[in-house]
Motif scaffolding. Structure first.
Motif, PDB file in Angstrom:
ATOM      1  N   MET A   1       0.825  -1.171   0.000  1.00 45.46           N
ATOM      2  CA  MET A   1       0.000   0.000   0.000  1.00 45.46           C
ATOM      3  C   MET A   1       0.880   1.250   0.000  1.00 45.46           C
ATOM      4  O   MET A   1       1.976   1.246   0.541  1.00 45.46           O
ATOM      5  N   LYS A   2       0.363   2.302  -0.582  1.00 41.97           N
ATOM      6  CA  LYS A   2       1.070   3.579  -0.567  1.00 41.97           C
ATOM      7  C   LYS A   2       0.315   4.536   0.364  1.00 41.97           C
ATOM      8  O   LYS A   2      -0.908   4.617   0.323  1.00 41.97           O
ATOM      9  N   TYR A   3       1.100   5.239   1.170  1.00 43.32           N
ATOM     10  CA  TYR A   3       0.550   6.189   2.124  1.00 43.32           C
ATOM     11  C   TYR A   3       1.278   7.513   1.999  1.00 43.32           C
ATOM     12  O   TYR A   3       2.481   7.543   1.745  1.00 43.32           O
ATOM     13  N   MET A   4       0.523   8.598   2.204  1.00 49.87           N
ATOM     14  CA  MET A   4       1.127   9.923   2.303  1.00 49.87           C
ATOM     15  C   MET A   4       1.143  10.290   3.787  1.00 49.87           C
ATOM     16  O   MET A   4       0.116  10.216   4.460  1.00 49.87           O
ATOM     17  N   GLY A  81       5.390  19.640   4.632  1.00 51.83           N
ATOM     18  CA  GLY A  81       6.121  18.676   3.825  1.00 51.83           C
ATOM     19  C   GLY A  81       5.434  17.323   3.907  1.00 51.83           C
ATOM     20  O   GLY A  81       4.471  17.145   4.650  1.00 51.83           O
ATOM     21  N   TYR A  82       5.943  16.375   3.127  1.00 49.69           N
ATOM     22  CA  TYR A  82       5.312  15.055   3.122  1.00 49.69           C
ATOM     23  C   TYR A  82       6.284  13.982   2.667  1.00 49.69           C
ATOM     24  O   TYR A  82       7.301  14.250   2.038  1.00 49.69           O
ATOM     25  N   LEU A  93       2.036   4.608  10.296  1.00 49.70           N
ATOM     26  CA  LEU A  93       1.710   5.200  11.594  1.00 49.70           C
ATOM     27  C   LEU A  93       2.933   5.226  12.511  1.00 49.70           C
ATOM     28  O   LEU A  93       3.118   6.163  13.282  1.00 49.70           O
ATOM     29  N   GLU A  94       3.772   4.204  12.412  1.00 48.05           N
ATOM     30  CA  GLU A  94       5.013   4.161  13.194  1.00 48.05           C
ATOM     31  C   GLU A  94       5.938   5.320  12.806  1.00 48.05           C
ATOM     32  O   GLU A  94       6.500   5.993  13.665  1.00 48.05           O
ATOM     33  N   ILE A  95       6.072   5.572  11.517  1.00 47.17           N
ATOM     34  CA  ILE A  95       6.919   6.668  11.031  1.00 47.17           C
ATOM     35  C   ILE A  95       6.377   8.010  11.535  1.00 47.17           C
ATOM     36  O   ILE A  95       7.126   8.828  12.081  1.00 47.17           O
ATOM     37  N   ALA A  96       5.080   8.229  11.368  1.00 44.84           N
ATOM     38  CA  ALA A  96       4.475   9.482  11.822  1.00 44.84           C
ATOM     39  C   ALA A  96       4.627   9.637  13.337  1.00 44.84           C
ATOM     40  O   ALA A  96       4.946  10.723  13.831  1.00 44.84           O
ATOM     41  N   VAL A 109      -1.756  10.723   8.236  1.00 44.33           N
ATOM     42  CA  VAL A 109      -1.397   9.561   7.423  1.00 44.33           C
ATOM     43  C   VAL A 109      -2.632   9.197   6.621  1.00 44.33           C
ATOM     44  O   VAL A 109      -3.694   8.960   7.182  1.00 44.33           O
ATOM     45  N   ARG A 110      -2.460   9.170   5.296  1.00 42.56           N
ATOM     46  CA  ARG A 110      -3.603   8.890   4.440  1.00 42.56           C
ATOM     47  C   ARG A 110      -3.197   7.948   3.317  1.00 42.56           C
ATOM     48  O   ARG A 110      -2.198   8.176   2.639  1.00 42.56           O
ATOM     49  N   GLN A 111      -3.982   6.894   3.121  1.00 43.01           N
ATOM     50  CA  GLN A 111      -3.719   5.948   2.040  1.00 43.01           C
ATOM     51  C   GLN A 111      -4.023   6.615   0.705  1.00 43.01           C
ATOM     52  O   GLN A 111      -5.005   7.357   0.578  1.00 43.01           O
TER      53      GLN A 111
END
Length: 119
Positions: A1-4, A81-82, A93-96, A109-111
């Motif tokens: 999956m890709k997340y922003m 930024g993103y 979620l871990e990164i955020a 965090v949004r898919q």
């Protein structure tokens, strides 16, 4: 999956009460995380944005779109930024969470829409 993973806040107002050491540590954290994501192959794209003072807003005014220099959203609500990563939602979620634990400002965090939902 890709997340922003989106970071909010402005360079000026958000950082005005922070020490030079804190700012340096924040930069090290973000650059280190960016390097980690590149090395792991999870990073699709990442960008830092200019301070909101350099932004333009396009609003619907008098029955047409009208670009203006403001008013803007509050600085704390501005996208700073993103990262776009390819990983699980848990990893995104871990990164955020790693960044939020340090900066104390929210991240979203949004898919990405073209991705099927995780099962």
């Amino acid at each position: 999956m890709k997340y922003m993973i989106m970071m909010f806040g402005g360079m000026g107002e958000t950082l005005q009460d922070r020490s030079p050491e804190w700012i340096s540590d924040m930069q090290k954290l973000l650059m280190g995380l960016d390097a980690e994501l590149r090395e792991s192959g999870e990073l699709v794209d990442s960008q830092k944005l200019m301070d909101p003072a350099a932004a333009k807003t396009v609003r619907y005014v008098a029955s047409k779109a009208a670009p203006t220099d403001g008013p803007f959203a509050e600085v704390k609500e501005s996208l700073a930024g993103y990262w776009i990563i390819e990983a699980t939602e848990q990893r995104a979620l871990e990164i955020a969470s790693t960044v939020v634990d340090f900066i104390e400002f929210p991240m979203e965090v949004r898919q990405l829409m073209d991705q099927p939902p995780e099962m």
